[in-house]
Design a protein around this motif. Structure first.
Motif, PDB file in Angstrom:
ATOM      1  N   LYS A  34       4.372 -10.068  15.183  1.00 18.40           N
ATOM      2  CA  LYS A  34       3.425  -9.586  16.181  1.00 18.40           C
ATOM      3  C   LYS A  34       3.152  -8.118  15.953  1.00 18.40           C
ATOM      4  N   LEU A  35       1.991  -7.672  16.404  1.00 24.97           N
ATOM      5  CA  LEU A  35       1.670  -6.252  16.399  1.00 24.97           C
ATOM      6  C   LEU A  35       2.085  -5.652  17.738  1.00 24.97           C
ATOM      7  N   PHE A  36       2.555  -4.423  17.702  1.00 26.30           N
ATOM      8  CA  PHE A  36       3.014  -3.749  18.911  1.00 26.30           C
ATOM      9  C   PHE A  36       1.923  -2.791  19.401  1.00 26.30           C
ATOM     10  N   GLU A  37       1.363  -3.112  20.574  1.00 21.90           N
ATOM     11  CA  GLU A  37       0.268  -2.296  21.103  1.00 21.90           C
ATOM     12  C   GLU A  37       0.705  -0.862  21.360  1.00 21.90           C
ATOM     13  N   GLU A  38       1.981  -0.675  21.752  1.00 19.96           N
ATOM     14  CA  GLU A  38       2.449   0.687  21.995  1.00 19.96           C
ATOM     15  C   GLU A  38       2.478   1.507  20.710  1.00 19.96           C
ATOM     16  N   VAL A  39       2.750   0.850  19.583  1.00 18.12           N
ATOM     17  CA  VAL A  39       2.733   1.549  18.294  1.00 18.12           C
ATOM     18  C   VAL A  39       1.293   1.914  17.923  1.00 18.12           C
ATOM     19  N   ALA A  44      -2.758   6.033  17.356  1.00 15.01           N
ATOM     20  CA  ALA A  44      -4.101   6.488  17.717  1.00 15.01           C
ATOM     21  C   ALA A  44      -4.055   7.907  18.282  1.00 15.01           C
ATOM     22  N   GLN A  45      -3.089   8.180  19.140  1.00 18.71           N
ATOM     23  CA  GLN A  45      -2.959   9.520  19.710  1.00 18.71           C
ATOM     24  C   GLN A  45      -2.658  10.550  18.625  1.00 18.71           C
ATOM     25  N   ASP A  46      -1.768  10.197  17.692  1.00 16.52           N
ATOM     26  CA  ASP A  46      -1.435  11.120  16.596  1.00 16.52           C
ATOM     27  C   ASP A  46      -2.656  11.377  15.720  1.00 16.52           C
ATOM     28  N   MET A  47      -3.454  10.336  15.472  1.00 19.52           N
ATOM     29  CA  MET A  47      -4.659  10.497  14.650  1.00 19.52           C
ATOM     30  C   MET A  47      -5.654  11.417  15.319  1.00 19.52           C
ATOM     31  N   HIS A  72      -1.079  -1.853  11.761  1.00 21.19           N
ATOM     32  CA  HIS A  72      -1.049  -0.977  12.933  1.00 21.19           C
ATOM     33  C   HIS A  72      -1.984   0.221  12.734  1.00 21.19           C
ATOM     34  N   ARG A  73      -2.008   0.751  11.511  1.00 25.07           N
ATOM     35  CA  ARG A  73      -2.852   1.913  11.232  1.00 25.07           C
ATOM     36  C   ARG A  73      -4.339   1.561  11.316  1.00 25.07           C
ATOM     37  N   VAL A  74      -4.703   0.384  10.816  1.00 25.15           N
ATOM     38  CA  VAL A  74      -6.104  -0.033  10.891  1.00 25.15           C
ATOM     39  C   VAL A  74      -6.518  -0.232  12.345  1.00 25.15           C
ATOM     40  N   ARG A  75      -5.656  -0.871  13.137  1.00 22.44           N
ATOM     41  CA  ARG A  75      -5.967  -1.080  14.552  1.00 22.44           C
ATOM     42  C   ARG A  75      -6.087   0.248  15.283  1.00 22.44           C
ATOM     43  N   ALA A  76      -5.267   1.212  14.910  1.00 24.62           N
ATOM     44  CA  ALA A  76      -5.338   2.527  15.543  1.00 24.62           C
ATOM     45  C   ALA A  76      -6.655   3.228  15.193  1.00 24.62           C
ATOM     46  N   LYS A  77      -7.087   3.097  13.951  1.00 22.18           N
ATOM     47  CA  LYS A  77      -8.369   3.670  13.533  1.00 22.18           C
ATOM     48  C   LYS A  77      -9.504   3.075  14.363  1.00 22.18           C
ATOM     49  N   GLU A  78      -9.462   1.757  14.542  1.00 22.64           N
ATOM     50  CA  GLU A  78     -10.491   1.098  15.344  1.00 22.64           C
ATOM     51  C   GLU A  78     -10.446   1.582  16.787  1.00 22.64           C
ATOM     52  N   ALA A  79      -9.231   1.817  17.296  1.00 26.56           N
ATOM     53  CA  ALA A  79      -9.069   2.220  18.695  1.00 26.56           C
ATOM     54  C   ALA A  79      -9.709   3.577  18.973  1.00 26.56           C
ATOM     55  N   ILE A  80      -9.747   4.455  17.970  1.00 25.67           N
ATOM     56  CA  ILE A  80     -10.339   5.778  18.196  1.00 25.67           C
ATOM     57  C   ILE A  80     -11.787   5.829  17.709  1.00 25.67           C
ATOM     58  N   LEU A 110       7.509   1.152  10.036  1.00 24.41           N
ATOM     59  CA  LEU A 110       8.075   0.603  11.261  1.00 24.41           C
ATOM     60  C   LEU A 110       9.094  -0.477  10.913  1.00 24.41           C
ATOM     61  N   ARG A 111      10.295  -0.332  11.449  1.00 25.47           N
ATOM     62  CA  ARG A 111      11.388  -1.248  11.105  1.00 25.47           C
ATOM     63  C   ARG A 111      11.023  -2.698  11.452  1.00 25.47           C
ATOM     64  N   ARG A 112      11.316  -3.615  10.540  1.00 33.22           N
ATOM     65  CA  ARG A 112      11.011  -5.022  10.769  1.00 33.22           C
ATOM     66  C   ARG A 112      12.014  -5.661  11.727  1.00 33.22           C
TER      67      ARG A 112
END
Length: 353
Positions: A34-39, A44-47, A72-80, A110-112
């Motif tokens: 699963k993807l972690f929305e908090e991550v 996104a905030q760091d970006m 996670h990085r791609v989803r964060a890019k989309e989020a911003i 991110l640790r598996r």
């Protein structure tokens, strides 16, 4: 305007900006349960604050970009609101991306979770080619212990005695691995115990002992799945359904028009119809469904299945740690599903008639 993908010069590895809309994330390359929305939110905030992240990893086959690492990085890019991402582009196929993905984050990122590791191993064990590899080779690819691979292999192929004794390495060599690590004394004692052991229950015995399903029955398979023997439009089945449905699997028995409209609470839908009926190659179908599940669901996501085209689908869905709500009007098909489920030592319980 960027040139068409077909005209792009191919390199073994290059770092470039790739449009997110061109990146395929539905090819079974998602390595995590699963993807972690908090991550995603943290990234996104760091970006937004100017943080630099490593390039994501994609494989380009000349037509499609397949994401292998960096979901996670791609989803964060989309989020911003960004439409492109810096990617390390490798020349390779969707299968190359899967092989990279199963070992991604084994030593960095991110640790598996244990579910992530299990998902990676199962992805290779269910493949027609990779399942022939040795436990140690699959373990090396996935970054796990070979005992984990052996245990999962037994769960998936409980009656495959040959697969327990012989393994193919990545170099193609076949090796007898049944006695690796054992002393001669241990081997002899094990052989004696095998001769004294009572014969295991056969599938025929399980079939004879399995309970027959009747119309309007509701059965619970394990902890997460419900099987309703009846039409999917029944109010009894509708009451079982979750508020949100991550994936709807629909296998119409007759070639009829598509659903009048997709229910608003369904996020993804797969409709599969074949005129070949029982002649359908189920191994091919399972591969299609597994790719669909891997690309559209996370762990614990609810799946609704209308008509049970393959009685082993509950096992596949369970391995991907999702929950299934199935409506199947044929009592015999329902009975077959219970038989297959029981054959892997899973519990079944009738909860309503």
């Amino acid at each position: 305007m960027p040139p068409k993908k077909a005209s792009r010069e191919l390199h073994e590895v290059s770092t470039q900006s790739v449009e997110i809309a061109e990146i395929r994330m539905d090819g079974g390359t998602q390595p995590r349960a699963k993807l972690f929305e908090e991550v995603v939110d943290d990234y996104a905030q760091d970006m937004k604050q100017g943080a630099t992240f490593p390039p994501v990893i994609v494989y380009f086959d000349g037509e499609e970009y397949w994401l292998a690492d960096g979901f996670h990085r791609v989803r964060a890019k989309e989020a911003i609101g960004e439409t492109s991402v810096t990617a390390e582009v490798h020349l390779g196929t969707q299968r190359d991306a899967v092989l990279y993905a199963v070992g991604a984050n084994a030593a960095h990122g991110l640790r598996r979770t244990n579910a992530d590791k299990r998902r990676a191993v199962i992805r290779l064990l269910r493949d027609f080619e990779w399942r022939e590899w040795s436990d140690r080779e699959i373990a090396r690819r996935c970054g796990v212990d070979h005992k984990t691979v052996g245990s999962l292999r037994k769960d998936i192929y409980p009656t495959d005695d040959q697969s327990k004794e012989f393994r193919k390495g990545a170099d193609g060599r076949i090796t007898n691995v049944s006695n690796i690590g054992k002393s001669t004394k241990t081997i002899n004692e094990s052989n004696k115990r095998q001769r004294r052991k009572k014969p295991a229950a056969t599938l025929n015995t399980i079939v004879e002992q399995s309970q027959k399903v009747q119309i309007d029955d509701i059965w619970r398979l394990g902890k997460s799945h419900l099987l309703f023997c009846g039409d999917s439009g029944s109010a009894k089945f509708q009451k079982l359904l979750p508020i949100e449905i991550s994936l709807l699997l629909f296998f119409p028995r007759k070639d009829k028009p598509w659903l009048p409209e997709k229910p608003t609470n369904v996020h993804n839908t797969l409709l599969f119809h074949t005129s070949y009926g029982e002649d359908l190659h189920l191994e091919t179908l399972r591969g299609i469904i597994e790719n669909c599940l891997s690309g559209t669901t996370d762990a614990n996501d609810p799946i609704v299945m209308i008509n049970l085209i393959d009685p082993s689908l509950f096992i596949l869905i369970d391995e991907l740690e999702c929950s299934c709500f199935c409506a199947e009007p044929d009592p015999q098909r329902c009975t077959d599903a219970l038989t297959v489920w029981t054959a892997i030592n899973q519990t079944v319980k009738k909860i309503s008639t």
